[in-house]
Design a protein around this motif. Structure first.
Motif, PDB file in Angstrom:
ATOM      1  N   ALA A 273       0.756  -1.281   0.075  1.00 41.70           N
ATOM      2  CA  ALA A 273      -0.015  -0.133   0.104  1.00 41.70           C
ATOM      3  C   ALA A 273       0.854   1.170  -0.107  1.00 41.70           C
ATOM      4  N   ALA A 274       2.189   1.171   0.654  1.00 39.16           N
ATOM      5  CA  ALA A 274       2.871   2.169   0.899  1.00 39.16           C
ATOM      6  C   ALA A 274       3.505   2.708  -0.614  1.00 39.16           C
ATOM      7  N   ARG A 275       3.787   1.675  -1.535  1.00 37.15           N
ATOM      8  CA  ARG A 275       4.353   1.747  -2.643  1.00 37.15           C
ATOM      9  C   ARG A 275       3.378   1.998  -3.819  1.00 37.15           C
ATOM     10  N   ALA A 276       1.901   1.599  -3.545  1.00 39.90           N
ATOM     11  CA  ALA A 276       1.077   1.541  -4.628  1.00 39.90           C
ATOM     12  C   ALA A 276       1.170   2.916  -5.298  1.00 39.90           C
ATOM     13  N   GLY A 277       1.079   2.937  -6.598  1.00 38.48           N
ATOM     14  CA  GLY A 277       0.899   4.234  -7.521  1.00 38.48           C
ATOM     15  C   GLY A 277       2.345   4.826  -7.581  1.00 38.48           C
ATOM     16  N   SER A 278       3.214   4.505  -6.948  1.00 40.26           N
ATOM     17  CA  SER A 278       4.595   5.168  -7.063  1.00 40.26           C
ATOM     18  C   SER A 278       5.322   4.470  -8.252  1.00 40.26           C
ATOM     19  N   ASP A 279       6.841   4.787  -8.529  1.00 37.45           N
ATOM     20  CA  ASP A 279       7.438   4.371  -9.597  1.00 37.45           C
ATOM     21  C   ASP A 279       8.207   3.051  -9.116  1.00 37.45           C
ATOM     22  N   THR A 280       7.850   2.745  -7.908  1.00 41.35           N
ATOM     23  CA  THR A 280       8.546   1.207  -7.259  1.00 41.35           C
ATOM     24  C   THR A 280       7.619   0.350  -6.473  1.00 41.35           C
ATOM     25  N   PRO A 281       6.379   0.103  -7.293  1.00 42.08           N
ATOM     26  CA  PRO A 281       5.371  -0.836  -6.736  1.00 42.08           C
ATOM     27  C   PRO A 281       6.125  -2.263  -6.241  1.00 42.08           C
ATOM     28  N   LEU A 282       5.543  -2.825  -5.111  1.00 40.72           N
ATOM     29  CA  LEU A 282       6.066  -4.152  -4.628  1.00 40.72           C
ATOM     30  C   LEU A 282       5.488  -5.142  -5.208  1.00 40.72           C
ATOM     31  N   ASN A 283       6.021  -6.371  -5.798  1.00 38.98           N
ATOM     32  CA  ASN A 283       5.555  -7.692  -6.202  1.00 38.98           C
ATOM     33  C   ASN A 283       5.854  -8.505  -4.997  1.00 38.98           C
ATOM     34  N   VAL A 284       4.929  -9.422  -4.867  1.00 42.30           N
ATOM     35  CA  VAL A 284       5.086 -10.235  -3.693  1.00 42.30           C
ATOM     36  C   VAL A 284       4.663 -11.833  -4.199  1.00 42.30           C
ATOM     37  N   TRP A 285       5.661 -12.490  -4.140  1.00 44.13           N
ATOM     38  CA  TRP A 285       5.583 -13.876  -4.501  1.00 44.13           C
ATOM     39  C   TRP A 285       5.733 -14.695  -3.198  1.00 44.13           C
ATOM     40  N   LEU A 286       4.687 -15.696  -3.058  1.00 51.89           N
ATOM     41  CA  LEU A 286       4.681 -16.733  -1.737  1.00 51.89           C
ATOM     42  C   LEU A 286       5.353 -18.133  -2.449  1.00 51.89           C
ATOM     43  N   THR A 287       6.049 -18.545  -1.949  1.00 51.71           N
ATOM     44  CA  THR A 287       6.751 -19.896  -2.256  1.00 51.71           C
ATOM     45  C   THR A 287       6.579 -20.833  -1.180  1.00 51.71           C
ATOM     46  N   LEU A 288       5.803 -22.071  -1.478  1.00 50.94           N
ATOM     47  CA  LEU A 288       5.344 -23.024  -0.728  1.00 50.94           C
ATOM     48  C   LEU A 288       5.837 -24.318  -1.164  1.00 50.94           C
ATOM     49  N   PRO A 289       5.705 -25.318  -0.116  1.00 53.15           N
ATOM     50  CA  PRO A 289       5.818 -26.786  -0.533  1.00 53.15           C
ATOM     51  C   PRO A 289       4.622 -27.265  -1.141  1.00 53.15           C
ATOM     52  N   VAL A 290       4.892 -28.388  -2.040  1.00 51.82           N
ATOM     53  CA  VAL A 290       3.864 -28.852  -2.847  1.00 51.82           C
ATOM     54  C   VAL A 290       3.988 -30.499  -2.925  1.00 51.82           C
TER      55      VAL A 290
ATOM     56  N   ALA B 230       1.732 -11.430  -6.697  1.00 48.71           N
ATOM     57  CA  ALA B 230       2.250 -11.635  -7.757  1.00 48.71           C
ATOM     58  C   ALA B 230       2.030 -13.091  -8.417  1.00 48.71           C
ATOM     59  N   GLY B 231       2.082 -13.928  -7.279  1.00 45.67           N
ATOM     60  CA  GLY B 231       1.883 -15.172  -7.711  1.00 45.67           C
ATOM     61  C   GLY B 231       2.286 -16.366  -6.626  1.00 45.67           C
ATOM     62  N   VAL B 232       1.867 -17.516  -6.673  1.00 47.62           N
ATOM     63  CA  VAL B 232       2.366 -18.695  -5.837  1.00 47.62           C
ATOM     64  C   VAL B 232       3.322 -19.630  -6.509  1.00 47.62           C
ATOM     65  N   ASN B 233       4.488 -19.566  -5.808  1.00 40.54           N
ATOM     66  CA  ASN B 233       5.567 -20.364  -6.473  1.00 40.54           C
ATOM     67  C   ASN B 233       5.741 -21.632  -5.720  1.00 40.54           C
TER      68      ASN B 233
ATOM     69  N   ALA C 259      -4.689 -17.459 -13.721  1.00 38.36           N
ATOM     70  CA  ALA C 259      -4.287 -18.095 -12.753  1.00 38.36           C
ATOM     71  C   ALA C 259      -2.942 -18.896 -12.906  1.00 38.36           C
ATOM     72  N   TRP C 260      -2.913 -19.221 -14.291  1.00 38.11           N
ATOM     73  CA  TRP C 260      -1.608 -19.979 -14.719  1.00 38.11           C
ATOM     74  C   TRP C 260      -0.342 -18.864 -14.747  1.00 38.11           C
ATOM     75  N   ARG C 261      -0.810 -17.824 -14.926  1.00 39.58           N
ATOM     76  CA  ARG C 261       0.247 -16.583 -14.912  1.00 39.58           C
ATOM     77  C   ARG C 261       0.627 -16.284 -13.462  1.00 39.58           C
ATOM     78  N   LYS C 262      -0.195 -16.533 -12.534  1.00 44.89           N
ATOM     79  CA  LYS C 262       0.164 -16.375 -11.282  1.00 44.89           C
ATOM     80  C   LYS C 262       0.776 -17.539 -10.501  1.00 44.89           C
ATOM     81  N   ILE C 263       1.602 -18.511 -11.176  1.00 47.13           N
ATOM     82  CA  ILE C 263       1.848 -19.647 -10.879  1.00 47.13           C
ATOM     83  C   ILE C 263       3.539 -19.748 -11.048  1.00 47.13           C
ATOM     84  N   GLY C 264       4.401 -20.230  -9.993  1.00 48.64           N
ATOM     85  CA  GLY C 264       5.793 -20.260 -10.583  1.00 48.64           C
ATOM     86  C   GLY C 264       6.100 -21.691 -10.131  1.00 48.64           C
ATOM     87  N   LEU C 265       7.167 -22.169 -10.826  1.00 47.01           N
ATOM     88  CA  LEU C 265       7.401 -23.548 -10.434  1.00 47.01           C
ATOM     89  C   LEU C 265       8.758 -23.767 -10.158  1.00 47.01           C
TER      90      LEU C 265
END
Length: 520
Positions: free
Chosen positions: A185-202, A226-229, A276-282
């Motif tokens: 929220a603090a970086r929303a709309g700025s030149d440096t937005p924050l992308n967050v990936w969540l990496t989990l066991p599967v 940004a996605g779930v890896n 949904a596929w775009r939000k998946i990392g492998l």
């Protein structure tokens, strides 16, 4: 992924010698970032590749001078809580941020990679230590801890590798999600937005219950993920016997895709299948995995890359760039995982360009590329005349191994069930009593029913009183009374209703009666 190879400190003497320049280096680095920050060019969008680098492992891996073009972006791991101060970030508990610059030249190496057009992501967590949210319980201090890392390395993307005890800690998960929502929220709309990936066991069946809960926490907190890896590795007992690492990893990806759509739907967020596929990392573990007998080969990597590209996956990673090499002849037992080689003969080839082929986008701009959604397919109208098994009914009762047809697919019951939609979207496979077998084939027809001759038993009469064990005929099918009844139509028994006083005899039983009427 764990901090699987915990690394070793440099000698205390060297640290003491280097510490005298920490202050000067830190000040210089703060101003130096501004000189090369604009070099973080945002050209190119779409799916990206970034391999993990274990920063504290020895020998040190030169991520700033990658061995392959596909290795020019890196996920530096792992930032965890300091052992001395739970709200102070450290690299693997071995180095504070200033110490890492002094001992490892980390800030300078990050700057060089970015100057050369690469992209740096920092991963928080791993298996072996406390992720910041686990030990830092003050929300404001936690936000400051994350921000100090993000600001120091001018990050546009962070990766939260949550596993083991960190994943089981529900309160820590809530703190983590709230902190990331605040930072976004603090970086929303700025030149440096924050992308967050969540990496989990599967597992091959998808994310664990703790994993889906973690995703739900982030969505509930308002984090724009940004996605779930998913870590397609170290399956252990969750990998069915005879299933290859490649097949298990494909299954894990498909299952995660289904789960992610359910999670977003439950959060009230519309997301189509392609989005949904775009939000998946492998993230496979190259070569020898931690689990003995699990080996991910270069052939697997090539096929996995093709699978990911076909599905439209947004991110490909690997554990790790440190290990992307054949072990030397002096490495006696390659089944024991090394932190500097893969444990297999790579024949001069590298995993990074194989897994990263055609993943030429950037993490910072992945969300900028529009996703073309497919037009939803029309629901299949099931036809009893062509379906090999009965059409599922909401009033029917089904027992283990019963098969039904529903919307063009064949399902088999895992246990007794009534009223449970075969294709009801669920997070975990154990939540549904049905297993999908596959589609109804074009040339399939109903299995011919065994019918009884007209004189075998009397036709059902609604005025007749029937006792337990009495048998009747209805259109050539035999029914047996379960208890006293009168005027109760056997029709309900056709759907398997337990409330019906009648039980329809199956074909095997009827065949035995026809072969030897006296035995009945």
């Amino acid at each position: 992924m764990s901090a699987r190879f915990p690394g070793r400190r440099l000698s205390l003497l060297r640290l003491l010698l280097l510490s005298v320049v920490v202050g000067a280096v830190s000040v210089g680095s703060l101003t130096g970032w501004n000189r090369w920050e604009d070099a973080r060019a945002a050209e190119g969008t779409g799916a990206f590749f970034a391999g993990y680098v274990d920063v504290t492992a020895t020998p040190s891996y030169a991520f700033e001078d990658p061995a392959a073009d596909n290795g020019d972006s890196a996920v530096l791991s792992f930032v965890v809580a300091s052992k001395e101060d739970p709200c102070t970030p450290s690299w693997g508990t071995y180095y504070g941020l200033d110490e890492a610059e002094a001992a490892l030249d980390l800030d300078r190496r990050v700057a060089r990679l970015v100057q050369d057009g690469g992209e740096v992501i920092v991963s928080f967590g791993g298996l072996l230590n406390d992720e910041l949210a686990t030990s830092c319980t003050d929300p404001a201090d936690l936000v400051d801890a994350y921000a100090s890392v993000i600001d120091r390395y001018t990050l546009s993307t962070v990766d939260l590798d949550i596993e083991g005890e960190n994943l089981k800690d529900v309160a820590a998960g809530e703190r983590r999600a709230e902190a990331m929502a605040t930072l976004q929220a603090a970086r929303a709309g700025s030149d440096t937005p924050l992308n967050v990936w969540l990496t989990l066991p599967v597992a091959p069946t998808g994310l664990t219950a703790e994993g889906t809960a973690a995703v739900a926490q982030f969505l509930e907190a308002g984090v724009d993920l940004a996605g779930v890896n998913v870590m397609t590795m170290d399956y252990g007992g969750s990998r069915p016997e005879g299933t290859s690492m490649l097949t298990a990893s494909r299954n894990a990806a498909d299952a995660t895709h289904r789960q992610l759509q359910v999670l977003y739907e439950r959060a009230g967020i519309e997301i189509g299948p392609q989005a949904a596929w775009r939000k998946i990392g492998l993230t496979p573990m190259i070569g020898q995995n931690d689990v003995k007998g699990e080996v991910f080969t270069l052939e697997d990597a090539d096929a996995f890359n093709a699978f990911a590209a076909e599905r439209g996956v947004g991110r490909m990673s690997m554990w790790s760039l440190n290990r992307d090499a054949t072990c030397s002849e002096n490495y006696a037992d390659t089944t024991v995982v090394s932190n500097s080689c893969s444990g297999i003969d790579q024949q001069g080839l590298l995993f990074a360009p194989t897994l990263g082929a055609d993943f030429e986008g950037r993490a910072a701009t992945l969300a900028d590329e529009p996703v073309a959604e497919e037009t939803p397919e029309a629901l299949v109208e099931d036809d009893p005349e062509t379906s090999p098994y009965p059409i599922w009914s909401d009033v029917g009762t089904y027992r283990e191994d019963d098969r039904v047809v529903w919307q063009g697919n064949v399902y088999v019951a895992k246990y007794w069930t009534q009223g449970d939609l075969p294709n009801d979207p669920v997070l975990q496979a154990e939540e549904t009593p049905w297993t999908l077998l596959g589609p109804v084939l074009p040339d399939e027809r109903p299995v011919p029913a065994v019918t009884a001759p007209a004189d075998l038993y009397p036709e059902w009469d609604p005025k007749q009183v029937y006792e337990r064990g009495d048998r009747i005929l209805v259109e050539g099918r035999v029914y047996e009374a379960k208890w006293w009844s009168q005027s109760d139509s056997p029709e309900a028994a056709v759907q398997g209703s337990d409330a019906s006083p009648w039980e329809k005899l199956d074909d095997a039983t009827l065949l035995k009666i026809l072969e030897d009427p006296a035995s009945s």
